[in-house]
Scaffold this motif. Structure first.
Motif, PDB file in Angstrom:
ATOM      1  N   HIS A  61      -9.907 -28.037  50.268  1.00 54.26           N
ATOM      2  CA  HIS A  61     -10.658 -26.821  49.997  1.00 54.26           C
ATOM      3  C   HIS A  61     -12.156 -27.122  50.035  1.00 54.26           C
ATOM      4  CE1 HIS A  61      -9.633 -28.711  46.103  1.00 54.26           C
ATOM      5  NE2 HIS A  61     -10.827 -28.315  45.714  1.00 54.26           N
ATOM      6  N   TYR A  62     -12.947 -26.045  49.905  1.00 55.91           N
ATOM      7  CA  TYR A  62     -14.405 -26.147  49.939  1.00 55.91           C
ATOM      8  C   TYR A  62     -14.966 -25.594  48.637  1.00 55.91           C
ATOM      9  CZ  TYR A  62     -13.667 -26.538  54.997  1.00 55.91           C
ATOM     10  OH  TYR A  62     -13.248 -26.922  56.240  1.00 55.91           O
ATOM     11  N   GLN A  63     -16.054 -26.191  48.207  1.00 54.11           N
ATOM     12  CA  GLN A  63     -16.786 -25.652  47.076  1.00 54.11           C
ATOM     13  C   GLN A  63     -18.090 -25.053  47.592  1.00 54.11           C
ATOM     14  OE1 GLN A  63     -19.003 -28.090  44.009  1.00 54.11           O
ATOM     15  NE2 GLN A  63     -17.314 -27.358  42.713  1.00 54.11           N
ATOM     16  N   VAL A  64     -18.343 -23.786  47.227  1.00 60.05           N
ATOM     17  CA  VAL A  64     -19.541 -23.080  47.676  1.00 60.05           C
ATOM     18  C   VAL A  64     -20.323 -22.653  46.437  1.00 60.05           C
ATOM     19  CG1 VAL A  64     -20.435 -21.243  49.145  1.00 60.05           C
ATOM     20  CG2 VAL A  64     -18.165 -22.189  49.588  1.00 60.05           C
ATOM     21  N   ILE A  65     -21.593 -23.027  46.399  1.00 62.39           N
ATOM     22  CA  ILE A  65     -22.448 -22.702  45.256  1.00 62.39           C
ATOM     23  C   ILE A  65     -23.690 -21.987  45.775  1.00 62.39           C
ATOM     24  CG2 ILE A  65     -23.808 -23.615  43.337  1.00 62.39           C
ATOM     25  CD1 ILE A  65     -21.930 -26.014  43.276  1.00 62.39           C
ATOM     26  N   VAL A  66     -24.033 -20.886  45.129  1.00 60.72           N
ATOM     27  CA  VAL A  66     -25.255 -20.154  45.456  1.00 60.72           C
ATOM     28  C   VAL A  66     -26.151 -20.163  44.224  1.00 60.72           C
ATOM     29  CG1 VAL A  66     -26.242 -17.907  46.028  1.00 60.72           C
ATOM     30  CG2 VAL A  66     -24.206 -18.707  47.234  1.00 60.72           C
ATOM     31  N   GLN A  67     -27.378 -20.614  44.418  1.00 59.61           N
ATOM     32  CA  GLN A  67     -28.369 -20.688  43.346  1.00 59.61           C
ATOM     33  C   GLN A  67     -29.593 -19.846  43.713  1.00 59.61           C
ATOM     34  OE1 GLN A  67     -27.849 -21.939  40.524  1.00 59.61           O
ATOM     35  NE2 GLN A  67     -26.625 -23.813  40.607  1.00 59.61           N
ATOM     36  N   PRO A  68     -30.331 -19.299  42.739  1.00 59.10           N
ATOM     37  CA  PRO A  68     -30.087 -19.375  41.298  1.00 59.10           C
ATOM     38  C   PRO A  68     -28.925 -18.487  40.869  1.00 59.10           C
ATOM     39  CG  PRO A  68     -31.949 -17.954  41.740  1.00 59.10           C
ATOM     40  CD  PRO A  68     -31.564 -18.545  43.071  1.00 59.10           C
ATOM     41  N   GLY A  69     -28.463 -18.723  39.654  1.00 63.44           N
ATOM     42  CA  GLY A  69     -27.368 -17.943  39.120  1.00 63.44           C
ATOM     43  C   GLY A  69     -26.081 -18.710  38.976  1.00 63.44           C
ATOM     44  N   ASP A  70     -26.035 -19.930  39.547  1.00 64.57           N
ATOM     45  CA  ASP A  70     -24.851 -20.780  39.439  1.00 64.57           C
ATOM     46  C   ASP A  70     -23.591 -20.034  39.844  1.00 64.57           C
ATOM     47  OD1 ASP A  70     -23.633 -23.211  38.974  1.00 64.57           O
ATOM     48  OD2 ASP A  70     -23.162 -22.750  36.894  1.00 64.57           O
ATOM     49  N   ARG A  71     -23.680 -19.295  40.952  1.00 58.02           N
ATOM     50  CA  ARG A  71     -22.516 -18.599  41.480  1.00 58.02           C
ATOM     51  C   ARG A  71     -21.659 -19.612  42.249  1.00 58.02           C
ATOM     52  NH1 ARG A  71     -27.064 -15.348  41.879  1.00 58.02           N
ATOM     53  NH2 ARG A  71     -26.834 -13.191  41.163  1.00 58.02           N
ATOM     54  N   LYS A  72     -20.416 -19.748  41.882  1.00 57.30           N
ATOM     55  CA  LYS A  72     -19.585 -20.804  42.448  1.00 57.30           C
ATOM     56  C   LYS A  72     -18.239 -20.242  42.880  1.00 57.30           C
ATOM     57  CE  LYS A  72     -19.750 -24.683  40.282  1.00 57.30           C
ATOM     58  NZ  LYS A  72     -19.559 -25.764  39.274  1.00 57.30           N
ATOM     59  N   GLN A  73     -17.759 -20.687  44.046  1.00 55.24           N
ATOM     60  CA  GLN A  73     -16.438 -20.310  44.537  1.00 55.24           C
ATOM     61  C   GLN A  73     -15.737 -21.525  45.124  1.00 55.24           C
ATOM     62  OE1 GLN A  73     -15.952 -16.870  47.074  1.00 55.24           O
ATOM     63  NE2 GLN A  73     -17.754 -15.844  46.202  1.00 55.24           N
ATOM     64  N   THR A  74     -14.424 -21.552  44.987  1.00 55.38           N
ATOM     65  CA  THR A  74     -13.602 -22.554  45.650  1.00 55.38           C
ATOM     66  C   THR A  74     -12.758 -21.839  46.699  1.00 55.38           C
ATOM     67  OG1 THR A  74     -13.508 -23.957  43.698  1.00 55.38           O
ATOM     68  CG2 THR A  74     -11.818 -24.298  45.367  1.00 55.38           C
ATOM     69  N   VAL A  75     -12.870 -22.291  47.934  1.00 55.34           N
ATOM     70  CA  VAL A  75     -12.194 -21.637  49.060  1.00 55.34           C
ATOM     71  C   VAL A  75     -11.168 -22.595  49.639  1.00 55.34           C
ATOM     72  CG1 VAL A  75     -12.492 -20.560  51.319  1.00 55.34           C
ATOM     73  CG2 VAL A  75     -14.270 -20.303  49.559  1.00 55.34           C
ATOM     74  N   SER A  76      -9.931 -22.190  49.689  1.00 56.44           N
ATOM     75  CA  SER A  76      -8.872 -23.046  50.226  1.00 56.44           C
ATOM     76  C   SER A  76      -8.959 -23.121  51.736  1.00 56.44           C
ATOM     77  CB  SER A  76      -7.497 -22.509  49.812  1.00 56.44           C
ATOM     78  OG  SER A  76      -7.348 -22.544  48.402  1.00 56.44           O
ATOM     79  N   PRO A  78      -7.530 -23.340  55.475  1.00 51.37           N
ATOM     80  CA  PRO A  78      -8.576 -23.485  56.498  1.00 51.37           C
ATOM     81  C   PRO A  78      -9.655 -22.407  56.465  1.00 51.37           C
ATOM     82  CG  PRO A  78      -6.686 -22.414  57.471  1.00 51.37           C
ATOM     83  CD  PRO A  78      -6.303 -22.707  56.043  1.00 51.37           C
ATOM     84  N   ALA A  79      -9.669 -21.517  55.468  1.00 55.03           N
ATOM     85  CA  ALA A  79     -10.701 -20.478  55.394  1.00 55.03           C
ATOM     86  C   ALA A  79     -12.086 -21.110  55.340  1.00 55.03           C
ATOM     87  CB  ALA A  79     -10.470 -19.606  54.172  1.00 55.03           C
ATOM     88  N   THR A  80     -13.049 -20.472  55.995  1.00 54.41           N
ATOM     89  CA  THR A  80     -14.414 -21.018  56.050  1.00 54.41           C
ATOM     90  C   THR A  80     -15.458 -19.943  55.765  1.00 54.41           C
ATOM     91  OG1 THR A  80     -14.479 -20.674  58.437  1.00 54.41           O
ATOM     92  CG2 THR A  80     -13.803 -22.866  57.661  1.00 54.41           C
ATOM     93  N   THR A  81     -15.126 -18.996  54.908  1.00 56.71           N
ATOM     94  CA  THR A  81     -16.098 -17.979  54.498  1.00 56.71           C
ATOM     95  C   THR A  81     -15.987 -17.747  53.001  1.00 56.71           C
ATOM     96  OG1 THR A  81     -14.598 -16.116  54.900  1.00 56.71           O
ATOM     97  CG2 THR A  81     -16.040 -16.779  56.723  1.00 56.71           C
ATOM     98  N   ALA A  82     -17.096 -17.328  52.403  1.00 57.74           N
ATOM     99  CA  ALA A  82     -17.135 -16.963  50.986  1.00 57.74           C
ATOM    100  C   ALA A  82     -18.099 -15.788  50.833  1.00 57.74           C
ATOM    101  CB  ALA A  82     -17.577 -18.138  50.124  1.00 57.74           C
ATOM    102  N   THR A  83     -17.706 -14.806  50.037  1.00 59.23           N
ATOM    103  CA  THR A  83     -18.517 -13.608  49.828  1.00 59.23           C
ATOM    104  C   THR A  83     -19.075 -13.598  48.413  1.00 59.23           C
ATOM    105  OG1 THR A  83     -17.176 -12.338  51.400  1.00 59.23           O
ATOM    106  CG2 THR A  83     -18.524 -11.091  49.847  1.00 59.23           C
ATOM    107  N   PHE A  84     -20.384 -13.380  48.309  1.00 54.80           N
ATOM    108  CA  PHE A  84     -21.051 -13.351  47.015  1.00 54.80           C
ATOM    109  C   PHE A  84     -21.650 -11.968  46.788  1.00 54.80           C
ATOM    110  CE2 PHE A  84     -20.674 -17.783  47.928  1.00 54.80           C
ATOM    111  CZ  PHE A  84     -20.494 -18.392  46.690  1.00 54.80           C
ATOM    112  N   GLU A  85     -21.346 -11.399  45.618  1.00 52.86           N
ATOM    113  CA  GLU A  85     -21.813 -10.066  45.260  1.00 52.86           C
ATOM    114  C   GLU A  85     -23.018 -10.159  44.324  1.00 52.86           C
ATOM    115  OE1 GLU A  85     -20.348  -7.475  46.545  1.00 52.86           O
ATOM    116  OE2 GLU A  85     -18.430  -8.268  47.270  1.00 52.86           O
TER     117      GLU A  85
END
Length: 313
Positions: A61-76, A78-85
């Protein structure tokens, strides 16, 4: 040294060398296959989709972090996208993506992507207009350091009353000038909410909305006779210049101007064809101005005909 001990030492040395080689090989493989091609696609007003190329080695899986705000997602995989609201398009962000194994150990160094924000503002040149006349949407587009963004595409959208999903439709597009300003001319149609949208590739994107326009519908009025003998009824008739379905059944009032104020004399309803007719006998032999007024449902603001003098003798 016995032959048995010598053989054991050779075996241990070989095992150590093999282990070292495997470790070196693993590090080299990680460095040779980094995560690449990170991109940010804005989905205004507050959503960004992060996308990347698949990791070159086996990953869980992949770990995706968006800063500031410590927004974090784990994506299994073979998916290669993450959506942040809930991102603010007036702020800058940094996204990092790391490939992980099944127990959460990093298989790659974090790959970093800068996501610049924008500052978009817009306004209407007037709060109300007559149906069919021009209104102008204008505004500016700048980055978070207040630098003008010229040559960018701005989309202009409108929601027309009565407001029912899907509300917004695109009117057209315009380009920002070198100083970041833009204008767009539209025709007033009915009560509306305007917004402008910018979704430049690689940015947080965004829109400026809630520019409310009240629209008055043109109304014609004529008398059955003018002048008219005192005591004789007059028919006031006319039509509303808009699709009849938007105003059918709306109340419409006949008003006369008395001592500087408009007073209602009689009322009726707009017909299914968008017309009206009111029969009324002027109560005195006094020349006065007359008009009709309607609050034509949710589609239009309060609208009146032009006041016209009626001569009563």
């Amino acid at each position: 040294m016995s032959r048995t001990i010598a053989r054991a030492m050779v075996a241990l040395t070989a095992a150590a060398a093999l282990a070292a080689g495997l470790l070196i090989g693993a590090q080299t493989a990680t460095a040779a296959v980094p995560i690449t091609s990170l991109s940010a696609t804005p989905k205004p007003p507050a959503t960004v989709v992060i996308k990347w190329d698949a990791f070159g080695g086996a990953t869980d899986h992949y770990q995706v972090i968006v800063q500031p705000g410590d927004r974090k997602q784990t994506v299994s995989a073979p998916a290669t996208t993450a959506t942040f609201e809930d991102l603010s398009w007036g702020s800058n962000y940094t996204a990092t993506v790391t490939a992980l194994d099944s127990v959460g150990a990093a298989l790659s160094d974090p790959t970093e992507l800068k996501i610049p924000g924008v500052r978009l503002s817009a306004k209407l040149n007037k709060p109300s207009a007559v149906r069919g006349t021009n209104v102008v949407v204008s505004g500016t587009l700048r980055d978070t350091k207040n630098k003008a963004l010229g040559g960018k595409t701005i989309k202009v959208q409108v929601a027309l009353a009565p407001y029912q999903p899907p509300m917004y439709q695109t009117l057209g597009k315009t380009k920002t000038k070198p100083n970041g300003t833009f204008t767009y001319t539209a025709k007033a149609d009915r009560n509306a909410i305007y917004r402008v949208l910018y979704s430049g590739k690689g940015t947080a994107g965004g829109w400026d909305a809630n520019m409310v326009l009240g629209v008055r519908v043109p109304i014609s009025m004529r008398f059955s006779s003018n002048p008219v003998p005192f005591g004789q009824a007059v028919t006031f008739r006319g039509a509303l210049d808009c699709p009849a379905s938007l105003v059918a059944g709306a109340p419409i009032k006949l008003q006369q101007r008395i001592n500087g104020k408009w007073k209602t004399a009689k009322a009726t309803k707009v017909t299914a064809k968008g017309k009206y007719a009111i029969v009324f006998t002027p109560p005195s032999a006094t020349d006065r101005a007359w008009r009709v007024l309607t609050q034509a449902g949710p589609s239009f603001a309060k609208s009146t005909s032009v006041g016209k003098p009626l001569v009563v003798r």
